[in-house]
Design an enzyme around this catalytic site. Sequence first.
Site, PDB file in Angstrom:
ATOM      1  N   SER A 260     -78.357  51.154  80.821  1.00 20.56           N
ATOM      2  CA  SER A 260     -79.071  52.233  80.598  1.00 20.56           C
ATOM      3  C   SER A 260     -77.834  53.326  80.977  1.00 20.56           C
ATOM      4  O   SER A 260     -76.712  53.243  81.429  1.00 20.56           O
ATOM      5  CB  SER A 260     -80.132  52.596  81.210  1.00 20.56           C
ATOM      6  OG  SER A 260     -79.929  52.793  82.660  1.00 20.56           O
ATOM      7  N   LYS A 261     -77.949  54.610  80.298  1.00 19.27           N
ATOM      8  CA  LYS A 261     -76.994  55.600  80.571  1.00 19.27           C
ATOM      9  C   LYS A 261     -76.880  55.878  82.235  1.00 19.27           C
ATOM     10  O   LYS A 261     -75.948  56.194  82.604  1.00 19.27           O
ATOM     11  CB  LYS A 261     -77.403  57.007  80.030  1.00 19.27           C
ATOM     12  CG  LYS A 261     -76.795  58.258  80.529  1.00 19.27           C
ATOM     13  CD  LYS A 261     -77.019  59.388  79.526  1.00 19.27           C
ATOM     14  CE  LYS A 261     -77.436  60.749  80.426  1.00 19.27           C
ATOM     15  NZ  LYS A 261     -76.539  60.864  81.407  1.00 19.27           N
TER      16      LYS A 261
END
Length: 506
Positions: A260-261
């Site tokens: 994920s970011k």
Amino acid sequence: MVRVRFAPSPTGPLHIGGLRTALFNFLFARKNNGKFILRIEDTDQLRYVPGAEEYIIEALRWVGLDYDEGPDVGGHYGPYRQSERINLYRKYAEELVEKGWAYYAFDTPEELEAMRLRLREAKSPVQLYNHLTRDGMKNSFTMSQQEVKARIEAGEPYVIRFNMPADRQIIVHDIIRGEVKVNSNTLDDKVLFKSDGFPTYHLANIVDDHLMEISHVIRGEEWLPSLPLHVLLYEAFGWEAPQFAHLPLILKPNGKGKLSKRDGDQMGFPVFPLDWTDPKTGEKTRGYREWGYLPEAVINILAMLGWNPGTDQEIFTLEELIDQFSLERVQKSGAKFDPDKARWFNQQHLRRKSNEELAKMFLPILQSHGIDVDMGYLLKVIDLMKDRVEFVEEFWSKGYFFFKPPQDYDAKGLKKAWKEQTPQIMRDLKDKIAQIKNFTAENIEKELKEWVEEKELSFSKVFTPLRLLIQGTTSGPHLFEMLELIGKDEIIKRIEAGLQNIEKKK
Ligand code: GLU
């Protein structure tokens, strides 16, 4: 004829997982002399993010994934933006109603919630709108045809739902995963057409894949649960289904869950191809491009996330990937993202570039620091530093001393290498350097080493402080090559200035 598409929804910046999907589609198309199509799936008005489509296109261009058909390049199967095809989908939804594969439903959000609550209270393991529950709801099954018609004509909001058959063993074939079996009782009557007059993803996606004559659907694993519905939709329309390949997830570096970011923010690596500014919050996220990654390195990183050539080869150009790619060599299991390896790939591709290319990339950075430099000199610096950097920017951060005197002296290095007798040794060394006539790396090395031996000193006692004076740190490129390049006069100046600066500090 192979025709594949990358079909992103413009709901935000493209994640590298999305870019990998685009890459694998591109490689498959090029390998099979087929067509690679970009289709923008923007039917979900609520999730639409301005700027996202432009971002996706710019990212594809940056890494060189040119598409043959798409919103900005046209093609025979357009338009390629679903919002521009919006009038096309209703008739397909109605066709399914006529065939008995779909039906109208008028339930309000409150009624749907009440159904779920009832099922939860009855301890039902699933709360689905399906063959078990639809008879208790407001739809074509529980209303007369006239009533349905009257409600629609009165402008009452409705959706069109898929009539998911009960007790069907659905068997689908996936090129990567083999046979996938699902019982239809675990699936629900998905909405195909929404009350706002827009199709849902499922309907628009199938209709467009059919109309655009897509031969292979290559997409992320997150769409695997939708596959049984999609296969039944093809059956319902009486269309031949394309072949499917669901790519493995890209996992966090520790392998636990989807990348994920946040992982990138926490561990210091990009997860988006380009810089992105969130139009709502203004939050900025750095991309691979702005981080200093080369597009060919990004391609290589992505290719190795879930695919392997079956040999030891790790470094690939796009051409080599096209030549060797096959869906059969894509793995089923998730692919761990390794940030160190990502940097390594960049370094490898950087080393493959000519000194001239690197100099061209480095020049704007030099200019931003106000440095004007002779090309011959710059090329020599690049040559010396090339093996020591992972990013072009590091020619500056690790090698700025080729262009101006050190700004500071590494405290740890000083503590270790700067002894009481060091200033005197450096003064003597300076005199020695001043006497060297033939100032070439080879000769400097020979004369200085002889001098050290004569004086019965050790190399480290002499050369580590010398490095500190010239470049401010204790490790760097080949010492004598560096001395030659910086030049005798400048070396002498730096020794003098450094001695003063360091002694002043003490
Ligand atoms: N619009 C979907 C997405 O955003 C496409 C999925 C598919 O390729 O079928 O990923």
